[in-house]
Design a protein around this motif. Structure first.
Motif, PDB file in Angstrom:
ATOM      1  N   TYR A  64       1.638 -10.998 -25.044  1.00 16.89           N
ATOM      2  CA  TYR A  64       0.232 -11.326 -24.756  1.00 16.89           C
ATOM      3  C   TYR A  64      -0.369 -12.405 -25.661  1.00 16.89           C
ATOM      4  O   TYR A  64      -1.080 -13.278 -25.192  1.00 16.89           O
ATOM      5  N   ASP A  65      -0.180 -12.350 -27.002  1.00 14.63           N
ATOM      6  CA  ASP A  65      -0.694 -13.386 -27.908  1.00 14.63           C
ATOM      7  C   ASP A  65      -2.185 -13.632 -27.679  1.00 14.63           C
ATOM      8  O   ASP A  65      -2.627 -14.762 -27.485  1.00 14.63           O
ATOM      9  N   ASN A  66      -2.972 -12.562 -27.726  1.00 12.62           N
ATOM     10  CA  ASN A  66      -4.420 -12.704 -27.506  1.00 12.62           C
ATOM     11  C   ASN A  66      -5.234 -11.896 -28.517  1.00 12.62           C
ATOM     12  O   ASN A  66      -6.313 -11.394 -28.209  1.00 12.62           O
ATOM     13  N   GLN A  67      -4.704 -11.783 -29.739  1.00 14.10           N
ATOM     14  CA  GLN A  67      -5.402 -11.021 -30.764  1.00 14.10           C
ATOM     15  C   GLN A  67      -6.755 -11.620 -31.131  1.00 14.10           C
ATOM     16  O   GLN A  67      -7.596 -10.951 -31.745  1.00 14.10           O
ATOM     17  N   ASN A  68      -6.979 -12.889 -30.768  1.00 14.01           N
ATOM     18  CA  ASN A  68      -8.264 -13.516 -31.049  1.00 14.01           C
ATOM     19  C   ASN A  68      -9.368 -12.979 -30.158  1.00 14.01           C
ATOM     20  O   ASN A  68     -10.560 -13.123 -30.460  1.00 14.01           O
ATOM     21  N   LEU A  69      -8.986 -12.352 -29.058  1.00 17.68           N
ATOM     22  CA  LEU A  69      -9.982 -11.779 -28.150  1.00 17.68           C
ATOM     23  C   LEU A  69     -10.303 -10.349 -28.581  1.00 17.68           C
ATOM     24  O   LEU A  69      -9.531  -9.715 -29.291  1.00 17.68           O
ATOM     25  N   SER A  70     -11.435  -9.838 -28.139  1.00 20.04           N
ATOM     26  CA  SER A  70     -11.807  -8.480 -28.525  1.00 20.04           C
ATOM     27  C   SER A  70     -12.349  -7.710 -27.332  1.00 20.04           C
ATOM     28  O   SER A  70     -12.794  -8.285 -26.339  1.00 20.04           O
ATOM     29  N   ALA A  71     -12.266  -6.402 -27.443  1.00 18.90           N
ATOM     30  CA  ALA A  71     -12.860  -5.470 -26.490  1.00 18.90           C
ATOM     31  C   ALA A  71     -12.562  -5.841 -25.044  1.00 18.90           C
ATOM     32  O   ALA A  71     -11.409  -6.010 -24.654  1.00 18.90           O
ATOM     33  N   GLN A  72     -13.608  -5.970 -24.244  1.00 18.80           N
ATOM     34  CA  GLN A  72     -13.468  -6.192 -22.813  1.00 18.80           C
ATOM     35  C   GLN A  72     -12.695  -7.463 -22.471  1.00 18.80           C
ATOM     36  O   GLN A  72     -11.873  -7.473 -21.543  1.00 18.80           O
ATOM     37  N   SER A  73     -12.921  -8.524 -23.227  1.00 15.78           N
ATOM     38  CA  SER A  73     -12.254  -9.801 -22.943  1.00 15.78           C
ATOM     39  C   SER A  73     -10.741  -9.680 -23.086  1.00 15.78           C
ATOM     40  O   SER A  73      -9.981 -10.245 -22.295  1.00 15.78           O
ATOM     41  N   ARG A  74     -10.295  -8.928 -24.092  1.00 16.10           N
ATOM     42  CA  ARG A  74      -8.862  -8.773 -24.295  1.00 16.10           C
ATOM     43  C   ARG A  74      -8.245  -7.904 -23.200  1.00 16.10           C
ATOM     44  O   ARG A  74      -7.152  -8.185 -22.714  1.00 16.10           O
ATOM     45  N   VAL A  75      -8.945  -6.866 -22.799  1.00 15.02           N
ATOM     46  CA  VAL A  75      -8.467  -6.010 -21.709  1.00 15.02           C
ATOM     47  C   VAL A  75      -8.278  -6.828 -20.443  1.00 15.02           C
ATOM     48  O   VAL A  75      -7.238  -6.753 -19.777  1.00 15.02           O
ATOM     49  N   ILE A  76      -9.269  -7.628 -20.107  1.00 17.27           N
ATOM     50  CA  ILE A  76      -9.200  -8.445 -18.891  1.00 17.27           C
ATOM     51  C   ILE A  76      -8.064  -9.456 -18.989  1.00 17.27           C
ATOM     52  O   ILE A  76      -7.329  -9.686 -18.020  1.00 17.27           O
ATOM     53  N   ASP A  77      -7.888 -10.060 -20.157  1.00 18.09           N
ATOM     54  CA  ASP A  77      -6.815 -11.036 -20.333  1.00 18.09           C
ATOM     55  C   ASP A  77      -5.449 -10.388 -20.123  1.00 18.09           C
ATOM     56  O   ASP A  77      -4.561 -10.969 -19.482  1.00 18.09           O
ATOM     57  N   ILE A  78      -5.262  -9.179 -20.664  1.00 16.33           N
ATOM     58  CA  ILE A  78      -3.991  -8.464 -20.474  1.00 16.33           C
ATOM     59  C   ILE A  78      -3.778  -8.147 -19.000  1.00 16.33           C
ATOM     60  O   ILE A  78      -2.676  -8.317 -18.459  1.00 16.33           O
ATOM     61  N   CYS A  79      -4.833  -7.702 -18.324  1.00 15.00           N
ATOM     62  CA  CYS A  79      -4.733  -7.401 -16.887  1.00 15.00           C
ATOM     63  C   CYS A  79      -4.321  -8.637 -16.094  1.00 15.00           C
ATOM     64  O   CYS A  79      -3.461  -8.568 -15.199  1.00 15.00           O
ATOM     65  N   ILE A  80      -4.926  -9.776 -16.424  1.00 19.11           N
ATOM     66  CA  ILE A  80      -4.612 -11.021 -15.711  1.00 19.11           C
ATOM     67  C   ILE A  80      -3.160 -11.427 -15.959  1.00 19.11           C
ATOM     68  O   ILE A  80      -2.424 -11.795 -15.036  1.00 19.11           O
ATOM     69  N   LYS A  81      -2.718 -11.340 -17.228  1.00 19.97           N
ATOM     70  CA  LYS A  81      -1.340 -11.718 -17.555  1.00 19.97           C
ATOM     71  C   LYS A  81      -0.319 -10.799 -16.902  1.00 19.97           C
ATOM     72  O   LYS A  81       0.815 -11.204 -16.635  1.00 19.97           O
ATOM     73  N   GLU A  82      -0.715  -9.558 -16.630  1.00 22.59           N
ATOM     74  CA  GLU A  82       0.191  -8.611 -15.982  1.00 22.59           C
ATOM     75  C   GLU A  82       0.008  -8.595 -14.462  1.00 22.59           C
ATOM     76  O   GLU A  82       0.662  -7.819 -13.772  1.00 22.59           O
ATOM     77  N   ALA A  83      -0.888  -9.437 -13.956  1.00 27.94           N
ATOM     78  CA  ALA A  83      -1.178  -9.491 -12.519  1.00 27.94           C
ATOM     79  C   ALA A  83      -1.639  -8.131 -11.995  1.00 27.94           C
ATOM     80  O   ALA A  83      -1.313  -7.730 -10.869  1.00 27.94           O
ATOM     81  N   ALA A  84      -2.400  -7.416 -12.809  1.00 23.15           N
ATOM     82  CA  ALA A  84      -2.941  -6.122 -12.394  1.00 23.15           C
ATOM     83  C   ALA A  84      -4.105  -6.314 -11.448  1.00 23.15           C
ATOM     84  O   ALA A  84      -4.848  -7.300 -11.536  1.00 23.15           O
ATOM     85  N   LEU A  85      -4.275  -5.356 -10.558  1.00 20.62           N
ATOM     86  CA  LEU A  85      -5.406  -5.363  -9.630  1.00 20.62           C
ATOM     87  C   LEU A  85      -6.425  -4.286  -9.985  1.00 20.62           C
ATOM     88  O   LEU A  85      -7.576  -4.354  -9.546  1.00 20.62           O
ATOM     89  N   LYS A  86      -5.994  -3.303 -10.769  1.00 18.96           N
ATOM     90  CA  LYS A  86      -6.877  -2.191 -11.122  1.00 18.96           C
ATOM     91  C   LYS A  86      -6.650  -1.804 -12.580  1.00 18.96           C
ATOM     92  O   LYS A  86      -5.518  -1.741 -13.042  1.00 18.96           O
TER      93      LYS A  86
END
Length: 236
Positions: A146-168
Motif C-alpha cells: 500500500y505505501d500510504n502511511q502518510n494518509l490517516s483515518a478515512q482517507s487511508r481506508v479509502i485508498d486501501i479499498c481503491i488499491k484492492e479494487a474493493a466495492l464494499k
C-alpha cells in the motif's frame, strides 16, 4: 469484493472473526500507533471461574511507536508464555473442547518462535484461529503493501479499498461516527457496519460471561459450532 481493516489483537473476541468472515479480504493495520490499555496485547479469559485479564509483556510500549515496532519483553515473555499455558490448562482442562483448543494455543506460540514483536504474535493468533475455523478470507498486512502511511483515518481506508479494487467496506458498528457514507460513495464504495452476535454457551456451571477472548469460545464449543457462531452477525 468486500474488505475490512482492523488493528491486530491478541486472540480477539468472536466478533473480530465475524468481521473476517464477512469479507473477502481482511487487512491488518500493523503499521499504526500502538494503543496502550487496548486489546493489542491484552484480552480476557476465565481463570478459576472468574473473568481474568491477561497481558503479554512488552518492552517500552508507547503510543508513539507503531504496533510493528513494539517489541515483546523477551525474557519476561518466555516466562509468561509457560505460565499462561499452564493457567489455561488448570482453568479449562475440564472444558468439552480443551484438547483441540490447547493444541491450537501451542501451535500459535510455536509459530512465532524467533519473532520479537507483538504484531507477529497477534497476527499468528488470528491466522491460526482462522485456519482452525477454515475461514477462507485473504489476510494482508499494511506494512507489506500500500505505501500510504502518510494518509490517516478515512482517507487511508479509502485508498486501501481503491488499491484492492474493493466495492464494499465493512467496519465495526462502534465506528459509525468515524466515516462518511457520502465520501465513500464518491469513490464508488459502499460503506457498511457489522453488528456482531454473541451467542451464549455453557461455561461450566457459571453465569455466562460474554465477549471473552476467542480462547474461551473454542474451549467450550466444538469447531462446527464455532463455525456457525462466526456467521451470527448483521450488516447495517
Amino acid at each position: 469484493m468486500t474488505l475490512a481493516i482492523m488493528q491486530p489483537y491478541i486472540f480477539p473476541y468472536i466478533g473480530y472473526f465475524q468481521l473476517i468472515n464477512a469479507v473477502d479480504k481482511f487487512v491488518i493495520y500493523d503499521d499504526v500507533n500502538f494503543i496502550k490499555q487496548g486489546w493489542i496485547n491484552r484480552n480476557r479469559i476465565l481463570l478459576h471461574g472468574k473473568e481474568h485479564l491477561f497481558t503479554v509483556p512488552l518492552e517500552g510500549a508507547s503510543s508513539f511507536k507503531l504496533i510493528r515496532e513494539t517489541e515483546l519483553n523477551y525474557k519476561s515473555y518466555r516466562t509468561w508464555e509457560v505460565k499462561f499455558l499452564k493457567s489455561l490448562e488448570q482453568s479449562y482442562k475440564k472444558a468439552s473442547n480443551f484438547g483441540d483448543c490447547f493444541e491450537l494455543m501451542q501451535k500459535v506460540f510455536k509459530r512465532i518462535e524467533g519473532q520479537t514483536n507483538i504484531a507477529d504474535l497477534a497476527v499468528a493468533s488470528i491466522v491460526e484461529v482462522c485456519n482452525y475455523l477454515e475461514l477462507k478470507t485473504e489476510i494482508k498486512l499494511t506494512s507489506t503493501i500500500y505505501d500510504n502511511q502518510n494518509l490517516s483515518a478515512q482517507s487511508r481506508v479509502i485508498d486501501i479499498c481503491i488499491k484492492e479494487a474493493a466495492l464494499k467496506y465493512i467496519n465495526p458498528e462502534g465506528g459509525q461516527s468515524l466515516y462518511d457514507h457520502m465520501v465513500f460513495e464518491e469513490h464508488g464504495l459502499q460503506l457498511k457496519f457489522i453488528k456482531v452476535g454473541l451467542d451464549e454457551y455453557k461455561q461450566f456451571n457459571l453465569p455466562f460471561s460474554k465477549g471473552l477472548s476467542i480462547i474461551d469460545v473454542l474451549m467450550f464449543n466444538p469447531r462446527e459450532r464455532v463455525k456457525q457462531m462466526v456467521n451470527n452477525y448483521n450488516l447495517l
